[in-house]
Motif scaffolding. Sequence first.
Motif, short mmCIF file in Angstrom:
data_model
loop_
_atom_site.label_atom_id
_atom_site.label_comp_id
_atom_site.label_asym_id
_atom_site.label_seq_id
_atom_site.Cartn_x
_atom_site.Cartn_y
_atom_site.Cartn_z
N UNK A 175 28.42 1.08 42.84
CA UNK A 175 29.35 0.05 42.34
C UNK A 175 29.91 0.50 41.00
N UNK A 176 31.18 0.19 40.77
CA UNK A 176 31.83 0.61 39.53
C UNK A 176 32.73 -0.50 39.02
N UNK A 177 32.99 -0.49 37.70
CA UNK A 177 33.92 -1.44 37.11
C UNK A 177 33.54 -2.88 37.38
N UNK A 178 34.51 -3.68 37.73
CA UNK A 178 34.26 -5.10 37.95
C UNK A 178 33.49 -5.37 39.22
N UNK A 179 33.36 -4.38 40.09
CA UNK A 179 32.50 -4.54 41.25
C UNK A 179 31.04 -4.67 40.81
N UNK A 180 30.69 -4.05 39.68
CA UNK A 180 29.34 -4.22 39.11
C UNK A 180 29.11 -5.68 38.78
N UNK A 181 30.12 -6.33 38.23
CA UNK A 181 30.01 -7.75 37.88
C UNK A 181 29.77 -8.60 39.11
N UNK A 182 30.55 -8.38 40.17
CA UNK A 182 30.40 -9.17 41.39
C UNK A 182 29.05 -8.93 42.05
N UNK A 183 28.61 -7.69 42.08
CA UNK A 183 27.38 -7.36 42.79
C UNK A 183 26.11 -7.72 42.02
N UNK A 184 26.12 -7.50 40.71
CA UNK A 184 24.89 -7.64 39.93
C UNK A 184 24.93 -8.75 38.89
N UNK A 185 26.08 -9.35 38.66
CA UNK A 185 26.21 -10.33 37.59
C UNK A 185 25.92 -11.75 38.02
N UNK A 186 26.51 -12.67 37.28
CA UNK A 186 26.35 -14.09 37.56
C UNK A 186 27.58 -14.82 37.09
N UNK A 187 27.62 -16.12 37.37
CA UNK A 187 28.82 -16.87 37.01
C UNK A 187 29.04 -16.91 35.51
N UNK A 188 27.96 -17.06 34.72
CA UNK A 188 28.18 -17.10 33.27
C UNK A 188 28.62 -15.76 32.73
N UNK A 189 28.14 -14.67 33.33
CA UNK A 189 28.62 -13.34 32.91
C UNK A 189 30.10 -13.17 33.26
N UNK A 190 30.49 -13.62 34.44
CA UNK A 190 31.90 -13.53 34.82
C UNK A 190 32.77 -14.40 33.91
N UNK A 191 32.27 -15.58 33.55
CA UNK A 191 33.03 -16.45 32.65
C UNK A 191 33.20 -15.81 31.27
#
Length: 338
Positions: free
Chosen positions: A218-234
């Motif tokens: 996973x790279x870039x913002x795909x890392x966010x979708x795969x490993x992150x959470x809603x507060x991280x995305x916010x």
Amino acid sequence: MTILSDSATLAAVATLAGRLPQIDAEAAEAALARQNSLTKPPGALGRLEELAIFMAGWQGRERPQIDRAQALVFAGNHGVCAQGVNPFPQEVTAQMVANFEQGGAAINQLCLANDATLSVIALALDRPTGDITEGPAMSEDETLTAMRRGAEAVDPEAAVLVLGEMGIGNSTVAAALAMGAFGGAAADWVGRGTGSDADGMARKTGAITRACARHAGAAGLDILARLGGREQAAICGAVLEARARRIPVILDGFICTAATVPLFACDPRFLDHCVVGHVSREPGHARLLDALNQRPILSLDMALGEGSGAALALGVLRAALACHNGMATFAEAGVSDG
């Protein structure tokens, strides 16, 4: 209207760095010239001078001011908690949000002390994200929805934005984001979070290792979708919106800083308008700051989250501007500058 339109995709967002506002080099140079004319040896105020020049560059004026400071705390819950990575139940996230709203948390007091308006945004606390050891945390649509919530929360009139988070299990998510972007072993990034014992640390380390193996590549913002959470995305959405409006950002500790890693992985320029308020006691934070080429403003052995370190750093930023704007020049004071 925010920078994240309804038709935006993660791939499109990842390409925005070169089209976003850049620092005003002329204003920064003027601020540097002013610093060098003030009644002190050049550089004597150290980091305070750097912060004043940073603010001047983003506000586009020699004498920047903070008329309005905004603090945002985003809260979310995480499916990885099913792996026993946290000693507290996820109900605590909602309970702490209520405490924020009632004014009873540390961040409330620090915002009062440093004159920042605080808003707390809870993000679908009844629906934890997916368990990252078994699949992606969020779909692309879910990620973008949370990013838009973050962008929409930014006050366009703010002179500076303080960011923080709350979420049971999100120190595990932060370590996974850092490892997913920068590699290493899970033990390099993991810490005790809200107080994990040795068994809890082993569960965290194992969960992070499995999650990063599952989502390898996973790279870039795909890392966010795969490993992150809603507060991280916010947080990512708020950082982008602040940049579009030339609002400097103070990031909090390990979890908040790690939330921005997917943006940095796309293009380091995404974080040019950000400073980090403090270095957390979480052991992965100093390592992460090195990877991001960031130098924290404070080091106070804190590991609370909530935006607490960033709110404290706001006080330092205000002090930097007070000196920058209020001190006399050598000429004004009638003092020989040699």
